[in-house]
Design an enzyme around this catalytic site. Structure first.
Site, PDB file in Angstrom:
ATOM      1  N   LYS A 164       0.818  -1.225   0.000  1.00  0.00           N
ATOM      2  CA  LYS A 164       0.000   0.000   0.000  1.00  0.00           C
ATOM      3  C   LYS A 164       0.849   1.271   0.000  1.00  0.00           C
ATOM      4  CE  LYS A 164      -4.177  -1.903   2.058  1.00  0.00           C
ATOM      5  NZ  LYS A 164      -5.212  -1.783   3.077  1.00  0.00           N
TER       6      LYS A 164
ATOM      7  N   GLY B  68      -0.027   1.488   7.507  1.00  0.00           N
ATOM      8  CA  GLY B  68      -0.874   2.129   6.496  1.00  0.00           C
ATOM      9  C   GLY B  68      -2.329   2.248   6.943  1.00  0.00           C
TER      10      GLY B  68
ATOM     11  N   ASP C 282      -9.716   3.125   1.920  1.00  0.00           N
ATOM     12  CA  ASP C 282      -9.791   2.637   3.309  1.00  0.00           C
ATOM     13  C   ASP C 282     -10.242   3.764   4.240  1.00  0.00           C
ATOM     14  OD1 ASP C 282      -8.926   0.026   2.886  1.00  0.00           O
ATOM     15  OD2 ASP C 282      -6.815   0.499   3.213  1.00  0.00           O
TER      16      ASP C 282
END
Ligand code: NAP
Length: 258
Positions: free
Chosen positions: A69, A136, A110
């Site tokens: 990510k 992350g 997210d």
């Protein structure tokens, strides 16, 4: 009107055998009647291979998961404002120029997915949070909390490395009533582990959110529930971030209401 163009999407990561994403997208594509679309699990040894993977699989878009990510960012052509602020990308749209060359544009779904699924659970006393972990996912959580005006501290095994974090030994004096687990602790197969060392501190006024969705609930959430805290597992966020990714790839009108 449904798209009749074929689109290939996928999940890019290192080890994908436990991923829930394919099942979710396969069901979503089937429900929408988009039978020419498909979603595949695409294991990739290193992030610099992303253009080869995109060309080989004729991708129109893809999700990115552990451990890429953050490390995928240098291999993208551009990233949107919030993904840049967060420092992590979990969704990429693949655009093709007239000469066939690829342009990869990164997003972070997210963070808005966490925000959307947290917001309905908040009470006026959830003004300060603890975010367990500093990776992350923790950064996406922090971004969402900033949008909501909620203060936060990270909790880290190495707090000396971050001025905005505390160590696990300091938690016994904590007063924050919103606790977010953004570590992998408690995830399958280590289901007997919890990142929260003081379950007896939890009360009815606590809101405990665990980003883990396998198992559901985790030991952390089971202990929180025993103390009558409000709990939320990671499944709603997982589905929401997938829906937001699909909107980016296809346009908002292609997302089912659920
Ligand atoms: P990560 O980068 O591997 O780990 C996050 C942080 O957790 C690390 O930076 C570390 O912080 C801490 N940590 C790692 N191992 C630990 C251990 N054994 N004990 C205590 N702390 C530990 O993972 P991530 O990508 O941020 O994801 C974290 C979790 O969120 C995963 O379980 C992932 O599946 C889940 N997730 C769920 C969703 C969803 O949609 N529901 C979305 C994204 C992520 P320190 O080194 O500072 O302690």
């Amino acid at each position: 009107m449904l798209s009749i163009t074929e689109h290939s999407y996928g999940l890019v990561g290192k080890c994908l055998s436990h991923s829930y994403s394919k099942v979710y997208f396969d069901e979503k594509i089937a429900k929408l009647g988009m039978d020419r679309h498909h979603y595949d699990l695409l294991e990739m040894p290193t992030p610099d291979k992303i253009r080869d993977v995109s060309v080989k699989n004729n991708l129109s878009g893809f999700n990115v998961t552990i451990p890429y990510k953050e490390s995928i960012i240098p291999y993208l052509d551009s990233i949107d404002y919030s993904a840049n602020e967060i420092g992590a990308v979990n969704t990429v749209k693949v655009l093709r120029d007239a000469d066939g060359s690829l342009r990869l544009h990164g997003y972070n779904t997210d963070a808005p997915a966490f925000l959307d699924t947290l917001h309905p659970l908040l009470k006026p006393w959830h003004t300060d949070a603890l975010i367990l972990g500093t990776g992350g996912a923790a950064k996406a959580v922090a971004w969402a909390l900033r949008q909501l005006g909620i203060g936060y501290l990270f909790v880290s095994r190495t707090p000396e490395q971050r001025p905005d974090s505390i160590g696990y030994s300091e938690l016994k004096d904590s007063t924050q009533l919103l606790i977010v687990n953004a570590t992998p602790v408690g995830m399958f197969p280590n289901v007997d582990a919890s990142p929260w060392p003081y379950p007896d501190m939890l009360t009815q006024r606590h809101l405990c959110y665990d980003l883990i969705y396998n198992p559901s609930p985790t030991l952390f959430l089971r202990q929180a529930k025993q103390h009558e805290a409000t709990i939320q597992d990671g499944l709603a966020m997982l589905h929401r971030q997938a829906d937001l990714a699909f909107e980016i790839w296809e346009g908002e009108n292609k997302t089912e209401s659920n």
